[in-house]
Motif scaffolding. Structure first.
Motif, PDB file in Angstrom:
ATOM      1  N   CYS A  43       1.011  -1.264  -0.045  1.00  0.00           N
ATOM      2  CA  CYS A  43      -0.091   0.163  -0.082  1.00  0.00           C
ATOM      3  C   CYS A  43       0.954   1.274   0.067  1.00  0.00           C
ATOM      4  CB  CYS A  43      -0.878   0.029   1.234  1.00  0.00           C
ATOM      5  SG  CYS A  43      -2.147   1.278   1.371  1.00  0.00           S
ATOM      6  N   PHE A  44       0.601   2.081  -0.868  1.00  0.00           N
ATOM      7  CA  PHE A  44       1.525   3.198  -1.029  1.00  0.00           C
ATOM      8  C   PHE A  44       0.418   4.569  -0.632  1.00  0.00           C
ATOM      9  CE2 PHE A  44       3.573   0.795  -4.450  1.00  0.00           C
ATOM     10  CZ  PHE A  44       4.904   0.848  -3.625  1.00  0.00           C
ATOM     11  N   VAL A  45       0.830   5.531   0.109  1.00  0.00           N
ATOM     12  CA  VAL A  45      -0.083   6.712   0.810  1.00  0.00           C
ATOM     13  C   VAL A  45       0.702   7.819   0.179  1.00  0.00           C
ATOM     14  CG1 VAL A  45      -0.925   5.523   2.769  1.00  0.00           C
ATOM     15  CG2 VAL A  45       1.377   6.773   2.933  1.00  0.00           C
ATOM     16  N   ALA A  46      -0.334   8.868  -0.175  1.00  0.00           N
ATOM     17  CA  ALA A  46      -0.019  10.184  -0.588  1.00  0.00           C
ATOM     18  C   ALA A  46      -0.313  10.982   0.741  1.00  0.00           C
ATOM     19  CB  ALA A  46      -0.613  10.761  -1.808  1.00  0.00           C
ATOM     20  N   LYS A  47       0.970  11.832   0.976  1.00  0.00           N
ATOM     21  CA  LYS A  47       0.650  12.672   2.089  1.00  0.00           C
ATOM     22  C   LYS A  47       0.880  14.042   2.013  1.00  0.00           C
ATOM     23  CE  LYS A  47       1.852   9.367   5.986  1.00  0.00           C
ATOM     24  NZ  LYS A  47       2.756   9.043   7.054  1.00  0.00           N
ATOM     25  N   GLU A  48       0.186  14.919   2.687  1.00  0.00           N
ATOM     26  CA  GLU A  48       0.298  16.261   2.372  1.00  0.00           C
ATOM     27  C   GLU A  48       0.253  16.623   4.098  1.00  0.00           C
ATOM     28  OE1 GLU A  48       0.524  18.896   0.443  1.00  0.00           O
ATOM     29  OE2 GLU A  48      -0.334  18.207  -1.517  1.00  0.00           O
ATOM     30  N   ASP A  49       1.442  17.583   4.335  1.00  0.00           N
ATOM     31  CA  ASP A  49       1.683  18.042   5.659  1.00  0.00           C
ATOM     32  C   ASP A  49       1.555  16.666   6.743  1.00  0.00           C
ATOM     33  OD1 ASP A  49       2.145  20.438   4.715  1.00  0.00           O
ATOM     34  OD2 ASP A  49       0.119  21.208   4.913  1.00  0.00           O
ATOM     35  N   GLU A  50       1.989  15.559   6.283  1.00  0.00           N
ATOM     36  CA  GLU A  50       1.884  14.097   7.291  1.00  0.00           C
ATOM     37  C   GLU A  50       0.664  13.881   7.317  1.00  0.00           C
ATOM     38  OE1 GLU A  50       4.768  12.679   8.014  1.00  0.00           O
ATOM     39  OE2 GLU A  50       5.722  14.295   6.885  1.00  0.00           O
ATOM     40  N   LYS A  51      -0.557  14.059   6.621  1.00  0.00           N
ATOM     41  CA  LYS A  51      -1.782  13.681   6.648  1.00  0.00           C
ATOM     42  C   LYS A  51      -1.913  12.800   5.387  1.00  0.00           C
ATOM     43  CE  LYS A  51      -6.613  15.834   6.507  1.00  0.00           C
ATOM     44  NZ  LYS A  51      -7.282  15.037   5.511  1.00  0.00           N
ATOM     45  N   ILE A  52      -2.648  11.723   5.495  1.00  0.00           N
ATOM     46  CA  ILE A  52      -2.736  10.745   4.285  1.00  0.00           C
ATOM     47  C   ILE A  52      -4.087  11.685   3.486  1.00  0.00           C
ATOM     48  CG2 ILE A  52      -3.728   8.726   3.622  1.00  0.00           C
ATOM     49  CD1 ILE A  52      -2.225   7.449   6.088  1.00  0.00           C
ATOM     50  N   VAL A  53      -3.848  11.794   2.369  1.00  0.00           N
ATOM     51  CA  VAL A  53      -4.736  12.278   1.374  1.00  0.00           C
ATOM     52  C   VAL A  53      -5.027  11.398   0.194  1.00  0.00           C
ATOM     53  CG1 VAL A  53      -4.337  14.613   1.981  1.00  0.00           C
ATOM     54  CG2 VAL A  53      -3.110  13.631  -0.034  1.00  0.00           C
ATOM     55  N   GLY A  54      -4.483  10.192   0.044  1.00  0.00           N
ATOM     56  CA  GLY A  54      -4.752   9.393  -0.677  1.00  0.00           C
ATOM     57  C   GLY A  54      -4.065   8.044  -0.764  1.00  0.00           C
ATOM     58  N   TYR A  55      -4.350   6.868  -1.342  1.00  0.00           N
ATOM     59  CA  TYR A  55      -3.924   5.676  -1.148  1.00  0.00           C
ATOM     60  C   TYR A  55      -4.010   4.673  -2.265  1.00  0.00           C
ATOM     61  CZ  TYR A  55      -7.681   2.848  -0.061  1.00  0.00           C
ATOM     62  OH  TYR A  55      -9.163   1.831  -0.149  1.00  0.00           O
ATOM     63  N   ILE A  56      -3.059   3.874  -2.568  1.00  0.00           N
ATOM     64  CA  ILE A  56      -3.422   2.839  -3.413  1.00  0.00           C
ATOM     65  C   ILE A  56      -2.950   1.564  -2.843  1.00  0.00           C
ATOM     66  CG2 ILE A  56      -1.106   3.017  -4.685  1.00  0.00           C
ATOM     67  CD1 ILE A  56      -2.651   2.527  -7.271  1.00  0.00           C
ATOM     68  N   LEU A  57      -3.963   0.510  -2.831  1.00  0.00           N
ATOM     69  CA  LEU A  57      -3.552  -0.669  -2.421  1.00  0.00           C
ATOM     70  C   LEU A  57      -3.502  -1.902  -3.583  1.00  0.00           C
ATOM     71  CD1 LEU A  57      -3.507  -2.881   0.136  1.00  0.00           C
ATOM     72  CD2 LEU A  57      -5.901  -2.912  -0.051  1.00  0.00           C
ATOM     73  N   LEU A  58      -2.271  -2.683  -3.361  1.00  0.00           N
ATOM     74  CA  LEU A  58      -2.157  -3.532  -4.549  1.00  0.00           C
ATOM     75  C   LEU A  58      -2.174  -5.029  -3.556  1.00  0.00           C
ATOM     76  CD1 LEU A  58       0.850  -1.606  -5.740  1.00  0.00           C
ATOM     77  CD2 LEU A  58      -1.206  -2.123  -7.118  1.00  0.00           C
ATOM     78  N   LEU A  59      -2.798  -6.215  -4.169  1.00  0.00           N
ATOM     79  CA  LEU A  59      -2.764  -7.329  -3.532  1.00  0.00           C
ATOM     80  C   LEU A  59      -1.810  -8.197  -4.529  1.00  0.00           C
ATOM     81  CD1 LEU A  59      -6.465  -8.150  -2.764  1.00  0.00           C
ATOM     82  CD2 LEU A  59      -4.781  -6.678  -1.704  1.00  0.00           C
ATOM     83  N   LYS A  60      -0.811  -8.787  -3.651  1.00  0.00           N
ATOM     84  CA  LYS A  60       0.253  -9.673  -4.432  1.00  0.00           C
ATOM     85  C   LYS A  60      -0.383 -11.032  -4.683  1.00  0.00           C
ATOM     86  CE  LYS A  60       3.980  -7.635  -1.634  1.00  0.00           C
ATOM     87  NZ  LYS A  60       5.163  -8.085  -0.850  1.00  0.00           N
TER      88      LYS A  60
END
Ligand SMILES: CC(C)(COP(=O)(O)OP(=O)(O)OC[C@H]1O[C@@H](n2cnc3c(N)ncnc32)[C@H](O)[C@@H]1OP(=O)(O)O)[C@@H](O)C(=O)NCCC(=O)NCCS
Length: 145
Positions: A43-60
């Protein structure tokens, strides 16, 4: 904005964002499922000022990845965060030598479909009535090799 790999401690914040992003008929992830995926999948997260504003989750899977979920907080949409998360994920998939990425998307989610198509995803098949409200799912694929 910066993108990093999510940590187990991010589960609660991701769960809070998920509730804003996906209503019940779209099978939102529970806090328990986030904890499970953060331990096992990617899972990758996009952060603005340490706050999570988006994410993408990949299942292996063995040779491919399932793009299980992608979301950006409402107030941060239209700023190419979705594009950057997808780019990050596809770069990871190629670097790890996965053969393809598959995903399911609601047939009526024009924005997400346009985004996936712009990255070369194409429709493989349709799952009729897949979602809780009866909406069909498009199964889309991007080959990496
Ligand atoms: C889909 C989603 C992740 C896009 O995130 P975003 O950061 O706003 O998207 P971007 O700014 O990176 O947009 C990139 C491209 O996506 C497409 N797009 C995104 N939102 C769109 C919309 N509402 N209508 C039409 N196209 C849209 C466009 O092609 C856009 O490129 P453009 O701006 O040059 O036209 C976001 O709208 C979201 O979280 N939606 C709710 C959750 C969801 O539906 N996730 C997908 C489930 S499979």
């Amino acid at each position: 904005m910066r993108i990093t790999q999510a940590k187990k401690e991010d589960a609660k914040e991701l769960f809070a964002l998920e509730q804003q992003l996906f209503s019940k008929e779209n099978f939102p992830l529970s806090l328990r499922m986030f904890r499970y995926h953060l331990g096992r999948n990617i899972c990758f997260v996009a952060k603005e000022d340490e706050k999570i504003v988006g994410y993408i989750l990949l299942l292996k899977r063995k040779r491919w990845l399932k793009l299980y979920s992608l979301g950006v907080a409402r107030e941060f949409r239209g700023k190419k965060i979705g594009v950057q998360l997808l780019e990050f994920a596809l770069h990871y998939a190629s670097a790890q030598s996965y053969e393809k990425v598959l995903l399911e998307v609601r047939r009526d989610n024009e924005g997400a479909i346009a985004l996936y198509e712009s990255f070369g995803f194409s429709v493989l098949q349709t799952s009729l009535g897949f979602y809780g409200d009866g909406c069909d799912a498009l199964i889309m694929q991007k080959k990496l090799v």
